[in-house]
Write an enzyme that holds these catalytic residues in place. Structure first.
Site, short mmCIF file in Angstrom:
data_model
loop_
_atom_site.label_atom_id
_atom_site.label_comp_id
_atom_site.label_asym_id
_atom_site.label_seq_id
_atom_site.Cartn_x
_atom_site.Cartn_y
_atom_site.Cartn_z
N SER A 30 0.73 -1.26 -0.01
CA SER A 30 -0.06 0.10 0.05
C SER A 30 0.79 1.43 -0.06
O SER A 30 0.49 2.19 -0.60
CB SER A 30 -0.78 -0.07 1.28
OG SER A 30 -0.16 -0.31 2.41
N ASN A 98 3.61 -5.32 5.77
CA ASN A 98 2.36 -6.14 6.32
C ASN A 98 2.67 -7.41 6.97
O ASN A 98 1.80 -7.83 7.79
CB ASN A 98 1.50 -6.44 4.94
CG ASN A 98 0.70 -5.29 4.45
OD1 ASN A 98 0.15 -4.59 5.27
ND2 ASN A 98 0.85 -5.16 3.16
N ASP A 179 -5.29 7.50 9.36
CA ASP A 179 -5.03 6.41 10.01
C ASP A 179 -3.72 6.27 10.67
O ASP A 179 -3.25 5.20 11.59
CB ASP A 179 -5.18 5.16 9.07
CG ASP A 179 -4.11 5.30 7.91
OD1 ASP A 179 -3.21 6.00 8.06
OD2 ASP A 179 -4.34 4.35 6.87
#
Lengths: 203, 232, 874
Positions: A30, A98, A179
């Site tokens: 991402s 991740n 976030d």
């Protein structure tokens, strides 16, 4: 889809094979994709612009970021990109964040990254490995071994390593999205500088 | 016109030049036209006439339930034509009693309650005692607490007569009082009616087809072509 | 007050009629009171559950500490007496504390929640103590003093620990004092990949993990003081949520959650339930309104002659009306009191029936406001419903009493329509108030209006067609069938009366049949059809080369691998050859910020699925022509879109979308829009392609495994970690069960309400039919007098009733499909099933009930002395 792909092969097979123009694949997650921001503000687009300024219109940076991807996807995704008629010269390998966030074993991540690097080397593509850090809340032991895995790979595989892709960006509220994790466009402008500093020497 | 009251004072009912018409499917149908009629105190008057001659219309006007288009109606010295609804109601409550062919009792009230109702409407405190005595007068003292559905036709009509006369009205309007009854019962009921009217000195307007019944009245009129014709 | 006395006398003198009338009024009002009571208790029970999930009424959180200014800002909104608590949440690698220090012990990712001693405000975390027995310790209070932790059973399994041993979180060791058995706050929306562990908030600092760069959720929770009325609390809760969100608007990293919005799925289910209950309450009110109105009007019609008689004996017209007015007030009040009494008797047993489903803690109490409303409705609504008839009487002269063929009870259709107006207004006012939604009120007003028009229209058609029909019967059968012919003739000629009863019956039928349809539609959505396919585990990040081995792996362990859905990341570049950037900027703001951002980014996870699955419903368009893309049949590949996704992005059927899949452009045409069923719990995707289109593109797979027990899950997790280290497992069983459980409760509540409404509707119908039978008894008596045989009269009366009931019931049925459809489109997100049996059964019931009642009533009428009947009706 297969027929589309194969026809593309035939059409562009003649493109210059040994040009010194850099074609950089940004293989990541991402952070590379530009999660929740416009793709033209993510670092691959910014890098593309810079490469074109320096090396002319044939130079290119390709965004191959997939949100949520882990290091395990590295080898197959690189293989997929190799089928493209584009003559890749460099790959920025920005995977692993991740793995860390999900607490996956560091050893497995290291192996996945190494496998990816090997494929790149076999195809005479230069690798820039983007190092990652994991937030301190994951615990000192894990965070440390995670961070060190990148340095280790760099030493063992003899590839260039960015110490930390999010240097100066992570934990800065004005450079990240609400976030608190993903960089905003401003953050990506800093990231491209970090990358450039490490990429330029191997171009 | 100089002293009209001199003559009228003696009349309990005075109907002058009254006209009434209905419109049926666009056509105007004259029922009563220039009708004149008078009745004195304690007189009994029979009105006969074929069906549709306007008998019901005339009764409606005399009862103050309907308004004439032309002319005046004076009942007991009061002009009904200029009266308000409230005035007409109080006029009916005090001055007029009505007996219908179909009795028209309130089905949900007992005989006694039906009879005492007009007194209660007039605000009479001793309504019940008076009503009982009236019921006894029509021979139904023992059936006071029966509902109309529990009474025979003749009994119903006697209750209706008691109800009409309970306030001792000056005028009684009776519409075929024996029309819905067999001959014997009818005779019994009309006997009763005439007895009570004579005793109280009430002016009776009796509408009927029955010539025999009509003959029992002091005066007889026939309603024809919208006017009353004296019969001898 | 002679009129009041007179009114009372009438009531006492006709006890049967009075009782009948009171019971009818009571029936409608009982329905209303019971529905309100049930609605509020279901509301309470479910909002209690949603509160337990959040553990508070409202909460604010961020990935940073809230500033003093922010805390002061939020605190200013809550009423005095509100409790507050704070919480830190993060994930961390947690290891067992072991004596041997040479080899570092294995560490696993855990979700840490550092909570205040008051945790949780709502609900209870059930757990077993160190002895393995259920404990009722004030564990969260103990956590303030001691470094103890409460952990999910998965933690013990993964770290090979037992209660009483210790784990190290950061720098601090915690003794495991208990094992979580059930935790209501296990959110249903955010699936966690890590087992949960609770510690005291004041111990969080000691872990050394809360530092710069750490990703920590800081939350502040509020529990509002108890408020008396649920309704009042509901509205203040909404106000509060709006204030909180307004305040947080300028601070994009703050997140406000209220218990109502705690979970998407639940929120949606709750909203639907609320709307449904509102609609049922509305229908109950309308039904009792129709029944009540019908009775009152029929009653007043019989009283018109009485009014004339009273006038003839000297009563003023206005005061004569008072008798009827008082009578209605007394009867209406009696009805309301009866209704309250009946409801009070009924409710405990309704509670008993519902307790197993809604939980024993539920209280079904009569709502004060519904009692007051019922009393007002009974006492004042009854005479108000009759008011227009009184007004209509102005034009009627008492002089008609002298006529032999008088018909003072005749009311013109316009008069009847007028009569329905004010009471209709009252009913709808009440209905919107009860449903707390003027939108639903207006929608219903329109629906009912249209239904009445359709019924009136078909009534006229029916009347017209009866003439030719009876001629046909006459030709075929001759004179033998005179009762049927007479029934037909009478039905045809009693136009106005017929229309009134036809429209009334039809409207009742339409409303009654609509309720079970909506119920069927909602329950089919709420309850999963087949429990075995429910997922227990989600597996994600499966790499393409792992797909086949993983399938084998699962099959060898007898685990159905459910489905493995490919996930392909792609960016939408063009819609119909237009670059999306421009068109997408014009999309109006959507509620969820995250979604909005996602749309700006235009990158989605596509999937490949040749057919719709059981969890998907075709909403528009058609299925794919072929499962696999076949260039000889399709010019370009076919695409299926999720309906709400298509609405938000304004993509229509037939549009051509161009996606960028890792640098390669793929085009496809939208051939269908699909809706995902609520209770499916299966992975679903915004965009799905035909098979064989993007086979080569980089992808991962998302897998589901059916529900298994705890041991199997843990074993599987351990084995997976060895063979497929990157594949993560999310245990969704608890969440799925929780949602399913609540969905089933909601479904049950909905069914119970539907039955109740059906019952009330049948009651109203009974009242109407009895009234009509009474009206027919006069004619029955005449036929008997004329020498007709019992059977002939019977056939004639039943024939007429059957004609009206049949056409009314089935016209109503047809309309009910429309009503259910309109409601499902406007209120229930377009969820729609053609629930034929659910609707046909009530319609048949209505038809049979009408016939049975008519039969019974005419038997009684035929048994009575004809003369009595004639006399009482003259």
């Amino acid at each position: 889809m297969k027929w589309i792909l194969s026809s593309l092969f035939f059409l562009t097979i003649s493109s210059t094979a040994f040009a010194a123009v850099p074609v950089v694949l940004c293989l990541g997650d991402s952070l590379t994709e530009g999660f929740e921001i416009s793709p033209d503000t993510a670092f691959p687009a910014l890098l593309d612009k810079r490469l074109k300024e320096k090396f002319g219109p044939k130079a290119e940076a390709i965004n191959a970021g997939i949100s949520g991807a882990t290091s395990a996807s590295g080898p197959s995704r690189l293989k997929f990109q190799l089928k493209s008629p584009k003559q890749l010269t460099h790959v920025i390998l920005a995977l692993g964040a991740n793995d860390g966030l999900r607490g996956l074993p560091v050893a497995a991540m290291k192996k996945n990254l190494e496998d990816t690097i090997k494929i790149a080397k076999e195809n005479r593509i230069k690798v820039l490995l983007a190092g990652m850090k994991i937030p301190p809340n994951y615990g000192p032991g894990y965070a440390k071994s995670f961070e060190e895995a990148y340095k280790k790979i760099g030493r063992e595989q003899k590839v260039a390593v960015i110490p930390f892709l999010l240097e100066g960006v992570a934990a800065h509220p004005n450079l990240t999205l609400p976030d608190g994790l993903h960089p905003n466009p401003k953050g990506h402008r800093i990231m491209v500088e970090t990358i450039w500093k490490n990429l330029e020497p191997i171009l | 016109m100089s002293h009209p009251s001199g003559n009228l004072d003696k009349s309990v009912i005075s109907v002058v030049n009254v006209g009434k018409s209905y419109s049926r499917s666009g056509q105007k149908l004259s029922v009563l036209a220039n009708l004149n009629f008078e009745a004195g105190a304690a007189q009994t008057i029979a009105i006969t006439g074929p069906s549709g001659s306007g008998k019901s219309t005339l009764l409606g006007l005399l009862a103050g339930l309907d308004e004439p288009e032309t002319g005046t109606i004076r009942m007991d010295g009061v002009d009904l034509t200029n009266m308000s609804q409230a005035g007409l109601a109080s006029f009916r409550a005090k001055t007029v009693g009505i007996v219908f062919q179909q009795f028209h009792l309130l089905q949900t009230l007992t005989a006694l309650e039906n009879v005492s109702l007009p007194l209660e409407i007039a605000g009479n405190k001793a309504a019940e005692a008076e009503a009982i005595s009236r019921l006894e007068a029509v021979g139904l003292g023992t059936r006071a607490n029966h509902l109309p559905s529990q009474l025979s036709g003749g009994e119903c009509q006697r209750v209706a007569i008691a109800r009409a006369l309970v306030v001792r009205p000056k005028i009684l309007l009776a519409d075929e009082p024996s029309g819905n009854l067999d001959a014997k019962t009818g005779e019994h009921v009309t006997d009763l009616l005439f007895d009570l009217v004579r005793k109280d000195g009430t002016t009776l307007i009796l509408v009927t087809h029955n010539e025999e019944l009509a003959k029992r009245c002091d005066h007889r009129y026939q309603l024809r072509d919208g006017q009353l014709h004296r019969m001898l | 007050m002679i009129w009041r006395r007179l009114a009372w006398r009438e009531i006492v003198n006709t006890p049967k009629f009075s009782l009948f009338f009171i019971l009818n009024i009571a029936l409608g009002l009982t329905g209303f009171i019971t529905v309100s009571a049930l609605k509020s208790s279901v509301d309470q029970s479910l909002s209690g559950k949603s509160r337990e999930i959040l553990g508070a009424d409202i909460a604010v959180s961020a990935f940073r500490a809230l500033t003093q200014e922010e805390i002061a800002g939020f605190d200013a909104f809550v009423p005095r007496g509100t409790q507050t608590a704070e919480e830190f949440g993060w994930v961390s690698m947690v290891a067992a504390v072991t004596k041997a220090s040479n080899v570092p012990p294995p560490a696993r990712l855990m979700e840490i929640r550092a909570v205040d001693p008051t945790f949780p405000f709502y609900g209870q975390v059930a757990f077993t103590g160190e002895d393995g027995k259920p404990s009722s310790d004030a564990i969260f209070r103990r956590m303030e003093q001691e470094s103890v932790a409460l952990a999910a059973p998965e933690l013990y399994f993964q770290l090979d620990l037992k209660p009483g041993q210790s784990v190290k979180i950061g720098d601090q060791a915690f003794r495991l004092a208990g094992t979580i058995v059930s935790d209501p706050s296990t959110s249903s929306a955010s699936f966690s990949i890590a087992p949960r562990i609770y510690i005291g908030r004041n111990w969080a600092k000691q872990t050394g993990l809360i530092q710069r760069g750490s990703r920590i959720t800081h939350a502040r929770q509020y529990a509002l003081p108890n408020q008396p009325a649920e309704s009042a609390q509901g509205s203040s809760q909404r106000d509060l949520e709006i204030k909180f969100k307004d305040f947080a608007k300028t601070r994009s990293d703050l997140r406000v959650r209220s218990h109502t919005s705690a979970t998407d799925e639940l929120g949606r289910v709750l909203k639907f339930l609320g709307d449904y209950l509102g609609i049922v309450a509305l229908i109950a009110i309308i039904l009792s309104g129709i029944g009540g109105n019908f009775l009152i009007l029929a009653h007043v019609r019989t009283k018109i002659r009485d009014l004339a008689i009273l006038q003839s004996i000297g009563a003023r017209p206005s005061s004569a009306r008072w008798i009827i007015g008082w009578q209605l007030i007394i009867l209406g009040f009696g009805g309301a009191v009866c209704a309250v009494a009946i409801a009070a008797i009924l409710l405990p047993s309704i509670r008993e029936i519902l307790a197993p489903f809604l939980g024993t803690a539920i209280t079904v109490t009569i709502q004060k406001d519904s009692v007051v409303t019922a009393l007002i409705m009974g006492t004042l609504g009854t005479p108000i419903a009759a008011l227009p008839v009184f007004l209509h009487l102005e034009g009627m002269s008492a002089a008609t009493l002298f006529r032999e063929h008088q018909d003072p009870s005749r009311i013109k259709p316009l008069g009847w329509l007028m009569a329905a107006l004010p009471s209709t207004a009252i009913i709808f006012g009440l209905a919107s108030w009860q449903a707390r939604s003027p939108k639903a009120g207006i929608l219903f007003l329109m629906i009912t209006g249209i239904a009445i028009l359709i019924l009136a229209g078909s009534g006229i058609l029916l009347l017209r067609s009866l003439g030719p029909f009876s001629r046909l019967i006459k030709q075929k059968t001759g004179r033998k069938s005179w009762p049927i012919l007479m029934a037909l003739r009478h039905t045809r000629r009693s136009g106005q009366t017929l229309m009134v009863s036809f429209v009334t019956l039809g409207l009742c039928a339409a409303l009654i049949s609509a309720v079970p349809q909506i119920q069927a539609i909602l329950t089919s959505e709420l309850t999963s059809s087949d429990k075995t396919v429910l997922p227990g585990l989600f597996l994600f990040d499966i790499q393409p080369e792992q797909e086949a081995p993983l399938r084998q792996f699962l099959e060898s362990r007898n685990l159905s691998s459910g489905s493995l859905s490919p996930l392909i990341r792609a960016r939408l570049d063009r819609i119909n050859d237009k670059i999306t950037g421009e068109t997408f900027d014009n999309i109006p703001g959507t509620r969820e910020r995250q979604t909005e951002e996602q749309f700006k980014n235009r990158t989605y996870n596509l999937s490949v699925r040749g057919r719709l699955t059981a969890s998907e419903v075709l909403a528009a368009g058609r299925e794919f022509e072929t499962v696999r893309y076949d260039p000889s049949k399709q010019d370009i590949p076919e695409i299926s879109l999720e309906k709400r996704f298509a609405e938000r992005t304004r993509i229509n059927l037939g549009d051509i979308l161009e996606f960028n899949v890792q640098g390669i452009s793929v085009k496809g045409r939208v051939v269908n829009l699909r809706r995902v069923r609520w209770a499916s719990f299966q992975p679903n995707f915004f965009v799905q392609f035909q098979e064989g289109v993007i086979d080569d593109a980089p992808r991962t797979y998302l897998g589901t495994v059916g529900q298994t027990d705890f041991e199997t899950t843990q074993k599987l997790q351990r084995e997976l970690a060895q063979s497929f280290s990157n594949v993560s497992i999310v245990d969704v069983k608890a969440s799925v069960d929780r949602i399913l459980n609540i969905s089933q409760q909601v479904a049950l509540a909905i069914t119970a309400m539907a039955l109740l409404c059906l019952l009330a509707g049948m009651g109203v119908l009974t009242a109407i039919t009895l009234q009509q039978s009474r009206a027919r008894s006069y004619e029955t008596a005449i036929l008997k007098v004329l020498g007709a045989s019992f059977r002939e009269v019977y056939v004639r009366v039943l024939g007429e009733a059957a004609i009206v009931a049949f056409f009314a019931a089935f016209t109503g049925l047809a309309i009910s499909f429309g009503i259910a459809w309109i409601l499902s489109v406007f209120i229930f997100d377009g969820v729609w099933v053609f629930a034929v049996s659910a609707a046909v059964v009530p319609a048949l019931l209505i038809f049979t009930l009408t016939l049975i009642i008519t039969m019974a009533a005419s038997r009684i009428a035929l048994g009575t002395n004809a003369r009595n009947l004639l006399q009482s009706e003259s």
